[in-house]
Design a protein around this motif. Structure first.
Motif, PDB file in Angstrom:
ATOM      1  N   UNK A  10     -12.226  -0.124   1.339  1.00  0.00           N
ATOM      2  CA  UNK A  10     -10.945  -0.053   0.637  1.00  0.00           C
ATOM      3  C   UNK A  10      -9.827  -0.695   1.426  1.00  0.00           C
ATOM      4  N   UNK A  11      -8.926  -1.347   0.724  1.00  0.00           N
ATOM      5  CA  UNK A  11      -7.780  -1.994   1.361  1.00  0.00           C
ATOM      6  C   UNK A  11      -6.845  -0.934   1.937  1.00  0.00           C
ATOM      7  N   UNK A  12      -6.493  -1.102   3.184  1.00  0.00           N
ATOM      8  CA  UNK A  12      -5.637  -0.158   3.892  1.00  0.00           C
ATOM      9  C   UNK A  12      -4.222  -0.141   3.317  1.00  0.00           C
ATOM     10  N   UNK A  13      -3.740  -1.289   2.864  1.00  0.00           N
ATOM     11  CA  UNK A  13      -2.387  -1.406   2.317  1.00  0.00           C
ATOM     12  C   UNK A  13      -2.415  -1.535   0.792  1.00  0.00           C
ATOM     13  N   UNK A  14      -3.337  -0.838   0.157  1.00  0.00           N
ATOM     14  CA  UNK A  14      -3.518  -0.956  -1.290  1.00  0.00           C
ATOM     15  C   UNK A  14      -2.283  -0.537  -2.078  1.00  0.00           C
ATOM     16  N   UNK A  20       2.976  -4.514  -5.851  1.00  0.00           N
ATOM     17  CA  UNK A  20       3.389  -5.914  -5.794  1.00  0.00           C
ATOM     18  C   UNK A  20       4.493  -6.176  -4.763  1.00  0.00           C
ATOM     19  N   UNK A  21       4.513  -5.366  -3.714  1.00  0.00           N
ATOM     20  CA  UNK A  21       5.460  -5.567  -2.623  1.00  0.00           C
ATOM     21  C   UNK A  21       4.856  -6.444  -1.532  1.00  0.00           C
ATOM     22  N   UNK A  22       3.546  -6.700  -1.638  1.00  0.00           N
ATOM     23  CA  UNK A  22       2.849  -7.518  -0.648  1.00  0.00           C
ATOM     24  C   UNK A  22       1.660  -8.186  -1.317  1.00  0.00           C
ATOM     25  N   UNK A  23       1.059  -9.104  -0.588  1.00  0.00           N
ATOM     26  CA  UNK A  23      -0.146  -9.790  -1.032  1.00  0.00           C
ATOM     27  C   UNK A  23      -1.101  -9.851   0.159  1.00  0.00           C
ATOM     28  N   UNK A  78       3.931   7.216   1.413  1.00  0.00           N
ATOM     29  CA  UNK A  78       2.981   6.126   1.652  1.00  0.00           C
ATOM     30  C   UNK A  78       3.633   4.789   1.319  1.00  0.00           C
ATOM     31  N   UNK A  79       4.347   4.733   0.198  1.00  0.00           N
ATOM     32  CA  UNK A  79       5.033   3.494  -0.178  1.00  0.00           C
ATOM     33  C   UNK A  79       6.084   3.106   0.860  1.00  0.00           C
ATOM     34  N   UNK A  80       6.818   4.077   1.346  1.00  0.00           N
ATOM     35  CA  UNK A  80       7.852   3.805   2.357  1.00  0.00           C
ATOM     36  C   UNK A  80       7.208   3.249   3.635  1.00  0.00           C
ATOM     37  N   UNK A  81       6.103   3.855   4.050  1.00  0.00           N
ATOM     38  CA  UNK A  81       5.402   3.364   5.237  1.00  0.00           C
ATOM     39  C   UNK A  81       4.866   1.957   5.022  1.00  0.00           C
ATOM     40  N   UNK A  82       4.153   1.766   3.909  1.00  0.00           N
ATOM     41  CA  UNK A  82       3.491   0.486   3.692  1.00  0.00           C
ATOM     42  C   UNK A  82       4.476  -0.624   3.326  1.00  0.00           C
ATOM     43  N   UNK A  83       5.269  -0.425   2.294  1.00  0.00           N
ATOM     44  CA  UNK A  83       6.193  -1.472   1.841  1.00  0.00           C
ATOM     45  C   UNK A  83       7.298  -1.719   2.867  1.00  0.00           C
ATOM     46  N   UNK A  84       7.921  -0.651   3.331  1.00  0.00           N
ATOM     47  CA  UNK A  84       8.980  -0.790   4.325  1.00  0.00           C
ATOM     48  C   UNK A  84       8.455  -1.314   5.642  1.00  0.00           C
ATOM     49  N   UNK A  85       7.276  -0.846   6.043  1.00  0.00           N
ATOM     50  CA  UNK A  85       6.690  -1.300   7.300  1.00  0.00           C
ATOM     51  C   UNK A  85       6.334  -2.778   7.280  1.00  0.00           C
ATOM     52  N   UNK A  86       5.753  -3.229   6.175  1.00  0.00           N
ATOM     53  CA  UNK A  86       5.411  -4.649   6.072  1.00  0.00           C
ATOM     54  C   UNK A  86       6.661  -5.516   5.989  1.00  0.00           C
ATOM     55  N   UNK A  87       7.670  -5.034   5.283  1.00  0.00           N
ATOM     56  CA  UNK A  87       8.939  -5.771   5.220  1.00  0.00           C
ATOM     57  C   UNK A  87       9.574  -5.855   6.610  1.00  0.00           C
ATOM     58  N   UNK A  88       9.555  -4.737   7.356  1.00  0.00           N
ATOM     59  CA  UNK A  88      10.091  -4.735   8.716  1.00  0.00           C
ATOM     60  C   UNK A  88       9.323  -5.662   9.636  1.00  0.00           C
TER      61      UNK A  88
END
Length: 144
Positions: A10-14, A20-23, A78-88
Motif C-alpha cells: 500500500x502507498x504510504x502517502x495514499x 489530489x494534493x500530491x502525485x 493524517x491529511x495534515x501530516x501528509x499534505x502539509x508535510x509534503x508541501x513543507x
C-alpha cells in the motif's frame, strides 16, 4: 495508518494522493471490492516513504497535538501530516511552485541527495507547513 495503506504494498502517502494534493511516479491504482487502493510499485521507494512518514509524525507530534506512539490518527490529522508535510518538504527543497502537486518519490530522492538522509532535513519549516496546512474549502453546492 489507515485502510488505504493496510497492505504490504500500500502507498504510504495514499491520503495525499487520493485528495489530489500530491502525485507519485511509483503509484499504481487498483480496486479492492468497492474501493480504490493505491499501491507502491517500488519496494525501496515504499521503505523510504515509510521512514519519511514516521519522521513527519515524530517531529510534528507536539506541534499538532498528535497521540503518542502508533495510536491511530483521525483522517484530518493524517491529511495534515501528509499534505502539509509534503508541501513543507517541497518548499524546503524549492522543488517547483506551490501550485503544482509535488511528486512524492522525486521529493524523497531529492531530499536524500541534498541532505544525506531524511533525518537531516530542516524539520522546523516542514512542521510549520503541516501546522499551517488547511484543507481546500468546498464551494457552495459542491458534493464530495
Amino acid at each position: 495508518m489507515g485502510s488505504c495503506d493496510d497492505t504490504d504494498r500500500g502507498c504510504v502517502f495514499s491520503r495525499a494522493l487520493l485528495s489530489r494534493a500530491a502525485a507519485c511516479d511509483c503509484m499504481a491504482r487498483r480496486t479492492l471490492g468497492e474501493r480504490e487502493v493505491l499501491e507502491c510499485t517500488q519496494p525501496v521507494a515504499r521503505t523510504n516513504c515509510s521512514l519519511l512518514r514516521a519522521l513527519m509524525r515524530e517531529r510534528a507530534r507536539f506541534a499538532l497535538k498528535l497521540p503518542p506512539g502508533e495510536a491511530p490518527l483521525v483522517h484530518a490529522q493524517v491529511l495534515r501530516l501528509q499534505c502539509g508535510g509534503l508541501l513543507g518538504l517541497q518548499q524546503v527543497l524549492g522543488a517547483g511552485h506551490s501550485d503544482v502537486h509535488p511528486d512524492v518519490h522525486r521529493l524523497v530522492v531529492e531530499a536524500q541527495a541534498r541532505h544525506g538522509s531524511l533525518m537531516a532535513l530542516p524539520w522546523e519549516p516542514i512542521v510549520a507547513a503541516m501546522r499551517d496546512w488547511q484543507p481546500r474549502r468546498r464551494r457552495p453546492g459542491e458534493t464530495a
